[in-house]
Design a protein around this motif. Structure first.
Motif, PDB file in Angstrom:
ATOM      1  N   GLY A 122       0.829  -1.206   0.000  1.00 50.01           N
ATOM      2  CA  GLY A 122       0.000   0.000   0.000  1.00 50.01           C
ATOM      3  C   GLY A 122       0.857   1.247   0.000  1.00 50.01           C
ATOM      4  N   PHE A 123       0.393   2.292  -0.680  1.00 51.05           N
ATOM      5  CA  PHE A 123       1.165   3.526  -0.763  1.00 51.05           C
ATOM      6  C   PHE A 123       0.229   4.722  -0.819  1.00 51.05           C
ATOM      7  N   ILE A 124       0.799   5.899  -0.596  1.00 54.35           N
ATOM      8  CA  ILE A 124       0.071   7.149  -0.819  1.00 54.35           C
ATOM      9  C   ILE A 124       0.857   8.004  -1.794  1.00 54.35           C
ATOM     10  N   LEU A 125       0.167   8.890  -2.483  1.00 54.30           N
ATOM     11  CA  LEU A 125       0.785   9.855  -3.391  1.00 54.30           C
ATOM     12  C   LEU A 125       0.673  11.241  -2.779  1.00 54.30           C
ATOM     13  N   ILE A 126       1.746  12.015  -2.878  1.00 57.21           N
ATOM     14  CA  ILE A 126       1.841  13.329  -2.232  1.00 57.21           C
ATOM     15  C   ILE A 126       2.193  14.374  -3.278  1.00 57.21           C
ATOM     16  N   ASP A 127       1.505  15.511  -3.219  1.00 59.68           N
ATOM     17  CA  ASP A 127       1.816  16.625  -4.115  1.00 59.68           C
ATOM     18  C   ASP A 127       3.170  17.209  -3.730  1.00 59.68           C
ATOM     19  N   ARG A 128       4.051  17.391  -4.708  1.00 53.04           N
ATOM     20  CA  ARG A 128       5.418  17.832  -4.415  1.00 53.04           C
ATOM     21  C   ARG A 128       5.481  19.285  -3.980  1.00 53.04           C
ATOM     22  N   ILE A 129       4.489  20.074  -4.370  1.00 51.60           N
ATOM     23  CA  ILE A 129       4.519  21.500  -4.048  1.00 51.60           C
ATOM     24  C   ILE A 129       3.855  21.771  -2.702  1.00 51.60           C
ATOM     25  N   SER A 130       2.625  21.285  -2.533  1.00 50.07           N
ATOM     26  CA  SER A 130       1.856  21.588  -1.323  1.00 50.07           C
ATOM     27  C   SER A 130       2.069  20.576  -0.198  1.00 50.07           C
ATOM     28  N   ASN A 131       2.628  19.402  -0.527  1.00 48.27           N
ATOM     29  CA  ASN A 131       2.869  18.328   0.432  1.00 48.27           C
ATOM     30  C   ASN A 131       1.572  17.701   0.962  1.00 48.27           C
ATOM     31  N   ARG A 132       0.459  17.876   0.257  1.00 49.48           N
ATOM     32  CA  ARG A 132      -0.788  17.261   0.698  1.00 49.48           C
ATOM     33  C   ARG A 132      -0.935  15.882   0.040  1.00 49.48           C
ATOM     34  N   THR A 133      -1.606  14.991   0.746  1.00 43.89           N
ATOM     35  CA  THR A 133      -1.867  13.661   0.206  1.00 43.89           C
ATOM     36  C   THR A 133      -2.949  13.762  -0.859  1.00 43.89           C
ATOM     37  N   VAL A 134      -2.657  13.267  -2.058  1.00 41.89           N
ATOM     38  CA  VAL A 134      -3.596  13.411  -3.172  1.00 41.89           C
ATOM     39  C   VAL A 134      -4.163  12.082  -3.651  1.00 41.89           C
ATOM     40  N   GLY A 135      -3.565  10.973  -3.231  1.00 43.90           N
ATOM     41  CA  GLY A 135      -4.073   9.689  -3.687  1.00 43.90           C
ATOM     42  C   GLY A 135      -3.562   8.557  -2.815  1.00 43.90           C
ATOM     43  N   ALA A 136      -4.201   7.412  -2.941  1.00 41.62           N
ATOM     44  CA  ALA A 136      -3.766   6.194  -2.255  1.00 41.62           C
ATOM     45  C   ALA A 136      -3.807   5.065  -3.269  1.00 41.62           C
ATOM     46  N   GLY A 137      -2.951   4.076  -3.066  1.00 38.29           N
ATOM     47  CA  GLY A 137      -2.897   3.030  -4.077  1.00 38.29           C
ATOM     48  C   GLY A 137      -2.485   1.680  -3.545  1.00 38.29           C
ATOM     49  N   LEU A 138      -2.694   0.672  -4.394  1.00 39.59           N
ATOM     50  CA  LEU A 138      -2.408  -0.727  -4.078  1.00 39.59           C
ATOM     51  C   LEU A 138      -1.559  -1.293  -5.212  1.00 39.59           C
ATOM     52  N   LEU A 139      -0.361  -1.769  -4.893  1.00 45.77           N
ATOM     53  CA  LEU A 139       0.515  -2.338  -5.911  1.00 45.77           C
ATOM     54  C   LEU A 139       0.011  -3.721  -6.328  1.00 45.77           C
ATOM     55  N   HIS A 140       0.029  -3.974  -7.646  1.00 51.75           N
ATOM     56  CA  HIS A 140      -0.350  -5.287  -8.164  1.00 51.75           C
ATOM     57  C   HIS A 140       0.887  -6.139  -8.418  1.00 51.75           C
ATOM     58  N   PHE A 141       1.767  -5.641  -9.296  1.00 57.46           N
ATOM     59  CA  PHE A 141       2.966  -6.403  -9.652  1.00 57.46           C
ATOM     60  C   PHE A 141       3.969  -5.454 -10.307  1.00 57.46           C
ATOM     61  N   ALA A 142       5.225  -5.886 -10.348  1.00 54.55           N
ATOM     62  CA  ALA A 142       6.259  -5.124 -11.046  1.00 54.55           C
ATOM     63  C   ALA A 142       6.130  -5.380 -12.544  1.00 54.55           C
ATOM     64  N   LEU A 143       6.357  -4.355 -13.323  1.00 58.31           N
ATOM     65  CA  LEU A 143       6.291  -4.524 -14.769  1.00 58.31           C
ATOM     66  C   LEU A 143       7.524  -5.277 -15.250  1.00 58.31           C
ATOM     67  N   ARG A 144       7.345  -6.107 -16.238  1.00 61.21           N
ATOM     68  CA  ARG A 144       8.433  -6.956 -16.716  1.00 61.21           C
ATOM     69  C   ARG A 144       9.649  -6.128 -17.140  1.00 61.21           C
ATOM     70  N   ARG A 145       9.383  -4.990 -17.761  1.00 58.54           N
ATOM     71  CA  ARG A 145      10.514  -4.198 -18.238  1.00 58.54           C
ATOM     72  C   ARG A 145      11.360  -3.647 -17.091  1.00 58.54           C
TER      73      ARG A 145
END
Length: 637
Positions: free
Chosen positions: A413-436
């Motif tokens: 699990g992870f969160i996404l943060i705006d680089r300018i305002s430092n506010r949390t803008v999203g949350a996410g769930l990792l599925h898998f690493a991309l082959r590349r």
């Protein structure tokens, strides 16, 4: 008296010790608006005797004031503490409440039922062990019921309880209850929700809340409280390979260096071989340190400090793992993203991603699709708006150790943060690493950036001119390049209009395309600096986030931001290309300064004001700065 006092003290100590060692269950209540979530929590607090006398008196007074039916106590008033909630009659924030019984402690989150507050519901559900989904027996399974059931399933909540509320208003009809349960089961099968418990109840009257109700003799299952007391807490992760995300490097003195965190999976003992991810370095566990002394063994869920037998580099955000069964480390992933900000997710825009204690830069490609959680339909999407859920590819600027969210929430699990305002803008769930991510590696080269710059007798740099259309950026950039060329410097000029004839000819002027426009130019600029060139970039580049991306791609001192400061009225009056006229006439959409914003630089290296100086003077100022004839302070805001 002393003997009696000692007995009282021992009784209190025994009670506190028993209370301390009770298991803790975190659960949420969710469902559609006015299904009775707040009333249910208020009833649980009341029946578990967690309401003080003064609170009870205030509750009774509030209930009389709002005029509840039949003079009943309105238990929802215990939870709906925000004035805005009382005025609207809905819950708009996540309200956390604590209560306990003889068997267990509980933390319950009353999450919003209204669709526009989906992000609040996700926040409340992110740490929950169980979910109580309420349904109004009068209305049955609604769109928002399905929405919350989908989110509960998505977030991997193990225990789901279907609370069919207000059965008293339907005459405690078993047929009504069975129909609702059948409808919900059909939807649960679609989203992979394999099991759930269903309870008929009346939160207002207290039926089947703490004790079985005489009104539902046809229901033989447990009451809600009994069921909550029986649920297993936590995932069974002790049998998995050892994982410890490092939250803190503990260095109280020169003689001690430990790595602190909560074990996310597995078991560890002194002498066990461990591997540090993502570096891959190995060592063995020397000690397991806690506040109560060293341990011979520690398991998933415990917070500990490990010391290692070898002095190896371990940093906050790294993962200590079983040496023979380490997790993957990668920098590109497929993930589900829940967008939680009023500003949309724009593909290519740089964000910060926090997974555990690790913080890395991240960009998101165009969503593969977004999910209509009401119908489960996968729909095409260019961006994600507030409360939308989509599947995207992520690209990080450094590898991270991870596990798929379905296997381990802490590592997936992870969160996404705006680089300018430092506010949390999203949350996410990792599925898998991309082959590349596994197949692409850096190729070592014999000639590096320093060598290429040295043969040109100059330092490679990017001179990034930003400002409104008509500010004079291209004119100034052209004059600067002529001056540098005459001095024997090796240069290249990337102009916004010229680049759109080739490299970026496939891009339009939506916010998404503008972000991608700048991302590509920033990457090209980086390559040119690596070649030892002085690169002049003349782009409106209206967003701070993308200019920050360009700066972060380069080394210290290699990015020089020049703000060509021209008021909108002056730029529009010049209107050399006739673009402002078209924009005002509605013939040109998303034009910066008219119907698309421009974010002025906050701390540029150089500012040139074209209302007070000529283009020649502005060019001279930039060249003088490059030659070191003036300090940064002379040209900054």
């Amino acid at each position: 008296m002393a003997h009696q006092s000692d007995l009282i003290t021992r009784d209190i100590d025994a009670y506190l010790d028993a209370h301390q060692h009770k298991s803790l269950l975190r659960f949420i209540t969710c469902g559609s608006v006015d299904d009775g979530k707040s009333t249910l929590i208020g009833r649980l607090l009341y029946d578990s005797k967690m309401i003080f006398e003064d609170q009870m008196a205030a509750l009774e007074a509030d209930s009389r004031r709002v005029g509840t039916q039949g003079g009943d106590i309105d238990f929802a008033l215990l939870v709906d503490g925000l004035a805005a909630e009382r005025e609207q009659g809905i819950t708009i924030d996540v309200a956390y409440r604590f209560f306990s019984t003889e068997k267990r402690k509980f933390i319950v989150a009353d999450t919003p039922g209204h669709e526009q507050y989906t992000r609040n519901m996700v926040t409340g559900a992110s740490t929950a062990d169980a979910a109580v989904i309420l349904i109004d027996a009068r209305r049955g399974v609604l769109t928002q019921t399905r929405r919350h059931a989908y989110l509960v399933s998505l977030l991997g909540i193990r225990h789901v309880i279907l609370a069919v509320n207000k059965m008293d208003l339907m005459g405690w009809s078993q047929t009504v209850f069975d129909t609702i349960v059948a409808d919900f089961r059909a939807f649960a099968d679609q989203i992979g929700l394999k099991t759930f418990d269903a309870i008929p109840m009346s939160a207002l009257r207290g039926d089947n809340i703490t004790e079985a109700s005489a009104h539902s003799p046809w229901y033989a299952g447990p009451s809600l409280m009994s069921l909550l007391e029986m649920l297993e807490v936590g995932d069974d992760l002790q049998a998995d390979p050892f994982r410890l995300p490092v939250q803190w490097v503990n260095r109280p003195n020169l003689d001690f260096r430990g790595f602190s965190g909560q074990i996310a999976a597995g078991t560890v003992r002194p002498g066990d071989p461990v591997r540090v991810l993502p570096s891959g370095k190995t060592s063995t566990v020397a000690r397991i340190v806690t506040a109560d002394g060293d341990l011979a063994q520690a398991v998933a869920g415990q917070s500990i400090t490990l010391t290692l037998a070898d002095e190896i580099d371990v940093s906050r955000g790294d993962v200590l793992a079983s040496a023979d069964a380490p997790p993957e480390a990668a920098d590109q992933f497929e993930a589900t993203v829940v967008w939680m900000d009023d500003e949309p997710l724009l593909p290519g825009r740089p964000y910060l991603l926090k997974i555990g204690a690790k913080l890395v830069g991240a960009t998101i490609t165009e969503p593969k699709h977004k999910v209509n959680v009401n119908t489960l339909e996968q729909q095409p999407a260019k961006r994600l708006e507030l409360n939308e859920i989509g599947v995207c590819n992520l690209s990080l600027d450094a590898p991270v150790a991870f596990a798929p969210y379905a296997e381990n929430k802490d590592l997936g699990g992870f969160i996404l943060i705006d680089r300018i305002s430092n506010r949390t803008v999203g949350a996410g769930l990792l599925h898998f690493a991309l082959r590349r991510a596994h197949n692409i590696h850096w190729q070592a080269l014999s000639v590096d950036k320093a060598a290429r710059a040295a043969i040109k007798n100059q330092k490679g740099r990017v001179i990034w001119l930003t400002g409104l259309s008509g500010a004079g950026k291209s004119t100034i950039a052209d004059l600067v390049e002529k001056r540098l060329y005459a001095d024997g410097r090796h240069t290249y000029l990337l102009d916004g209009d010229n680049v759109r004839h080739g490299l970026n000819r496939d891009l339009g002027f939506t916010e998404e395309d503008r972000v991608e426009n700048i991302r590509r130019v920033a990457e090209v600029s980086k390559l040119m600096v690596d070649a030892g060139l002085i690169v002049l970039v003349s782009f409106i580049s209206p967003f701070r986030a993308e200019r920050r991306l360009a700066r972060d791609l380069l080394g210290p001192g290699e990015f020089v931001e020049v703000y060509v400061d021209t008021p909108l009225a002056v730029a529009e009056k010049r209107d050399v290309k006739g673009l402002y006229k078209k924009a005002r006439a509605g013939e040109l959409k998303n034009f910066t300064g008219i119907d698309s914003p421009y974010e002025a630089p906050e701390a540029p290296e150089i500012v040139v004001d074209t209302t007070t100086m000529s283009a020649e003077d502005a060019a001279e100022r930039i060249v003088a700065w490059l030659d070191g004839r003036f300090s940064t302070e002379d040209f900054s805001i």
